[in-house]
Scaffold this motif. Sequence first.
Motif, mmCIF file in Angstrom:
data_model
loop_
_atom_site.group_PDB
_atom_site.id
_atom_site.type_symbol
_atom_site.label_atom_id
_atom_site.label_comp_id
_atom_site.label_asym_id
_atom_site.label_seq_id
_atom_site.Cartn_x
_atom_site.Cartn_y
_atom_site.Cartn_z
ATOM 1 N N THR A 292 54.588 35.732 42.181
ATOM 2 C CA THR A 292 53.398 36.528 41.912
ATOM 3 C C THR A 292 52.945 37.189 43.206
ATOM 4 O O THR A 292 52.735 36.518 44.218
ATOM 5 C CB THR A 292 52.252 35.661 41.366
ATOM 6 O OG1 THR A 292 52.698 34.969 40.200
ATOM 7 C CG2 THR A 292 51.044 36.516 41.023
ATOM 8 N N GLY A 293 52.819 38.506 43.184
ATOM 9 C CA GLY A 293 52.352 39.249 44.347
ATOM 10 C C GLY A 293 50.955 39.784 44.115
ATOM 11 O O GLY A 293 50.645 40.320 43.053
ATOM 12 N N LEU A 294 50.090 39.612 45.118
ATOM 13 C CA LEU A 294 48.710 40.087 45.051
ATOM 14 C C LEU A 294 48.516 41.190 46.079
ATOM 15 O O LEU A 294 48.946 41.057 47.229
ATOM 16 C CB LEU A 294 47.743 38.933 45.316
ATOM 17 C CG LEU A 294 46.243 39.292 45.327
ATOM 18 C CD1 LEU A 294 45.787 39.733 43.943
ATOM 19 C CD2 LEU A 294 45.422 38.108 45.825
ATOM 20 N N PHE A 295 47.824 42.265 45.668
ATOM 21 C CA PHE A 295 47.599 43.420 46.537
ATOM 22 C C PHE A 295 46.132 43.819 46.454
ATOM 23 O O PHE A 295 45.620 44.096 45.365
ATOM 24 C CB PHE A 295 48.473 44.602 46.101
ATOM 25 C CG PHE A 295 49.929 44.251 45.978
ATOM 26 C CD1 PHE A 295 50.771 44.366 47.066
ATOM 27 C CD2 PHE A 295 50.450 43.793 44.783
ATOM 28 C CE1 PHE A 295 52.112 44.030 46.964
ATOM 29 C CE2 PHE A 295 51.784 43.458 44.666
ATOM 30 C CZ PHE A 295 52.616 43.579 45.753
ATOM 31 N N VAL A 296 45.461 43.840 47.595
ATOM 32 C CA VAL A 296 44.052 44.210 47.643
ATOM 33 C C VAL A 296 43.821 45.045 48.892
ATOM 34 O O VAL A 296 44.281 44.693 49.983
ATOM 35 C CB VAL A 296 43.133 42.967 47.692
ATOM 36 C CG1 VAL A 296 41.663 43.396 47.754
ATOM 37 C CG2 VAL A 296 43.365 42.059 46.495
ATOM 38 N N ASN A 297 43.117 46.152 48.759
ATOM 39 C CA ASN A 297 42.587 46.836 49.937
ATOM 40 C C ASN A 297 41.211 47.401 49.608
ATOM 41 O O ASN A 297 40.944 47.809 48.478
ATOM 42 C CB ASN A 297 43.539 47.917 50.456
ATOM 43 C CG ASN A 297 43.796 49.031 49.451
ATOM 44 O OD1 ASN A 297 42.902 49.812 49.144
ATOM 45 N ND2 ASN A 297 45.030 49.103 48.942
ATOM 46 N N TYR A 298 40.350 47.360 50.607
ATOM 47 C CA TYR A 298 38.974 47.845 50.441
ATOM 48 C C TYR A 298 38.551 48.499 51.744
ATOM 49 O O TYR A 298 38.755 47.936 52.830
ATOM 50 C CB TYR A 298 38.025 46.703 50.101
ATOM 51 C CG TYR A 298 36.580 47.149 49.973
ATOM 52 C CD1 TYR A 298 36.083 47.609 48.755
ATOM 53 C CD2 TYR A 298 35.729 47.133 51.070
ATOM 54 C CE1 TYR A 298 34.765 48.045 48.645
ATOM 55 C CE2 TYR A 298 34.408 47.562 50.962
ATOM 56 C CZ TYR A 298 33.935 48.013 49.746
ATOM 57 O OH TYR A 298 32.633 48.453 49.639
ATOM 58 N N SER A 299 37.957 49.677 51.647
ATOM 59 C CA SER A 299 37.453 50.391 52.821
ATOM 60 C C SER A 299 36.017 50.823 52.564
ATOM 61 O O SER A 299 35.727 51.476 51.548
ATOM 62 C CB SER A 299 38.318 51.620 53.121
ATOM 63 O OG SER A 299 39.650 51.253 53.379
ATOM 64 N N TRP A 300 35.139 50.412 53.473
ATOM 65 C CA TRP A 300 33.752 50.884 53.443
ATOM 66 C C TRP A 300 33.636 52.003 54.466
ATOM 67 O O TRP A 300 33.988 51.835 55.640
ATOM 68 C CB TRP A 300 32.799 49.740 53.783
ATOM 69 C CG TRP A 300 31.377 50.187 53.929
ATOM 70 C CD1 TRP A 300 30.489 50.419 52.942
ATOM 71 C CD2 TRP A 300 30.688 50.455 55.159
ATOM 72 N NE1 TRP A 300 29.275 50.832 53.470
ATOM 73 C CE2 TRP A 300 29.365 50.858 54.818
ATOM 74 C CE3 TRP A 300 31.043 50.406 56.506
ATOM 75 C CZ2 TRP A 300 28.430 51.203 55.793
ATOM 76 C CZ3 TRP A 300 30.112 50.752 57.474
ATOM 77 C CH2 TRP A 300 28.811 51.146 57.117
ATOM 78 N N LEU A 301 33.146 53.156 54.043
ATOM 79 C CA LEU A 301 33.175 54.364 54.851
ATOM 80 C C LEU A 301 31.775 54.949 54.979
ATOM 81 O O LEU A 301 31.025 55.007 54.001
ATOM 82 C CB LEU A 301 34.106 55.403 54.229
ATOM 83 C CG LEU A 301 35.504 54.902 53.837
ATOM 84 C CD1 LEU A 301 36.216 55.931 52.977
ATOM 85 C CD2 LEU A 301 36.323 54.589 55.078
ATOM 86 N N ASP A 302 31.428 55.423 56.174
ATOM 87 C CA ASP A 302 30.120 56.027 56.374
ATOM 88 C C ASP A 302 30.213 57.024 57.522
ATOM 89 O O ASP A 302 31.180 57.037 58.291
ATOM 90 C CB ASP A 302 29.071 54.956 56.677
ATOM 91 C CG ASP A 302 27.650 55.402 56.288
ATOM 92 O OD1 ASP A 302 27.473 56.597 55.972
ATOM 93 O OD2 ASP A 302 26.744 54.565 56.299
#
Length: 781
Positions: A643-653
């Motif tokens: 099982t492969g998990l992929f997450v990315n999150y970018s907070w931009l301002d």
Amino acid sequence: MKRNVLAAAMSRALVCALIAPMSLAAAFNTAVAAEAPADASPDPKQLDSVVVQADIAYRNRTDSVAPVLSYDLEYFQRFEPLTVGDMLKRVPSVAFVSDVLEYDGAQLRGLDPGYTQILINGKKVPGAGNDRSFFVDRIPAELVERIEIIRSTSANRSGDAVAGALNIVLRDAYEFDGKYVRLGALRFDDGEVKPTYGAVASGEVGGGRLLGGFNVQGRYNPKVKRSDRFEEPGGDFVDREDQDDTRDGDDYSANLSYTRDIGTGRLSVDGFYVRTDRTETEHSVEYNDPTSTDRDNLLSINDQVEKIRQDNWSLGVEYAFDMAGGRTEFDIDYARFDDDTRSTEEESGFDDEDMPPSFDEREGTRTLTDTRDSEGSFKLSHKRGVGGATMEFGVNYLDKRRDTTLQVSEVDTDEEGAALPPYDEFDRNDSRIDETRVDPYLMFSGTAGALAWEAGLRYETTDVDVAFDDEAASNDYNTLLPSAHLKWDFTGADRLLFSVGRTVRRPNFDQILPLTLEEEFGDNDFTGNPTLDPERAWGVDFGYERRLGARGVFGVNVFYRDVKDLIEIVNTGEPSSTAIGDYEDEVEDFLDENPGATPTTPGYPQFDPDSFVYTARNVGDGSVYGIEFDLSTPLTALGLPDTGLFVNYSWLDSDVKDDFGERRFNNQAKYVYNVGFIQDLPEWGMSFGASYRRQGDAFSRMLAEEVSTHYGGDLEVFIEKRFGDDLSLRLTGSNLLDAHKDEVFHKFDNAADQFDRDYDEFELETESSGRVYQLIMRYSF
């Protein structure tokens, strides 16, 4: 144009340093041509692993000192992306402010596409955008080996990458061996079916290695739009527009790579070609009622057909060889973009002062646009050891030319049901932009135990000549661009990265042409400014990476950009053509009522314009900042190695000040994230997975218009079946949530009305598109 003395001197010194021993090197290469090259080639990767993926692919952990995220095609492929734009939906910090299901202008860190440098095989390419951007949906995913996100600049790369760079690395003969075919079809929610097919082959040819591939991709995107217009927010209803918008066409692409070892060197030839044939058809109807479609409420019928033919191609030759105790590289490239667009818009208008509305007029406009944007470049560099470090120096030369011809014909008729007159008479405008760049650079790198470092200087010079019809102008500017990177592997699994560097963003093409556009911003005109300088930015990146087991990676990065010399739209103080015309009409009406009146006559109109001519100037400052997370790992620690998990999150301002106050950079999304998983079932030879993407709201404020944009989420799923080692069959579904885009437009006539919130129009627009299913088969042989 004046010549930059420092750049010329540095360039001559570097060239002499490289060429002086060249004859000796050539003789040496001839003598050892039969010997093995200094860097023996590893075994190339088998292409059948692209057809049948035995393992789940994760983000690569690179050894680069500069912060680079690398993703192989296998990372994306199970979701069957059509284009590079589709691939970039799954990587950190890339947003799009395009039509639904159109992933063209990549916005790294949420900034406009002009702030992101797009490279193909590490080299600049021309594109269609006036902001110098390259639309990433021009490159089919099937040609790609990997995608690299280069977060910070280095001295040996072009510095026009304020937000960073996206490097699209195409498959080459050195890396791959084997052959396969790809066949499939796409089905859209209105029942339309489009084919897709291609092939790739690589192997030994003529003492070297050759790879060739082609791909044919049906493209189709039917959208539905609705606009409701009001006098102001919460004000009276004005009209409604219902629109069908369909983009229908085909993309044809091919790439070629040949690599051969010669003496101590390696010769590489690579090229690609992409053609787009597309027809965009829009049909819209306006009513003076929020719900009715009756003839009694009809205001207008508009039909627009745009036929687009675009060609992108590039050819490069590179030779790297041992010389003078180091490694020397010559690189010659030529790239071109051709755009031939034929647009015809015809509208029938009706007067709703009558009941039912009476026919008013039928108007037609045909616009012919021909653009050729070409870049010829040459790079000469040398790398060698100096003490305990490595020194690299070189010079880049770039000659860019962009020619555009615009022809417009307008016709009309007052007779209902009559055909429009032929489009025989065209008004023609020609523009030309020439840029010449000479960019010498010097950089050092090295290691000290767990530390690796890189530092360099790049001096970029630009000479610009622009012309519009009979008007011409020139400008030149130069910028010193320092950069430095530090990588500390303080444990076997943990890494810290720090980067600092200076970058530039050159002005948009339409901002520097010596022409005036009437009513470009509401009632205001715009005139180009050929003397614009580039925006300049200092940037800092600080990141942490941790290896998770054998294949997983977790990363977090904080970034900041301090942007100076921002290009903003400013008032010249000259009255606009609308203001002058309105005043002339007012004077004419006064003279009709008061024959023989003069300016001294009581009540004679006074010229008090409320709209003006604006231009672009380097007058602003801004800052951009945010934090980026990414994770890709097998869940081995939970007993789920398949099982492969992929997450990315970018907070931009960001922060920018304009004439109306503070705002973010235009169209910067507040955040963007993607989460997904892949489940492999080895005993069944099957896999399945899902990916969900969402980006935050964006806002744009320009003169006379403000726009807020909201996107819905995007869900994709796939299921695949593998048959032995040679055949795979994959079914994917995208846009399963029927993605929508909602925009709010605040429109004004001029700056004074925008300050006072005195609306010309307030508009709510929504756009949606349906689900897409793909069935793809790959077979290796």
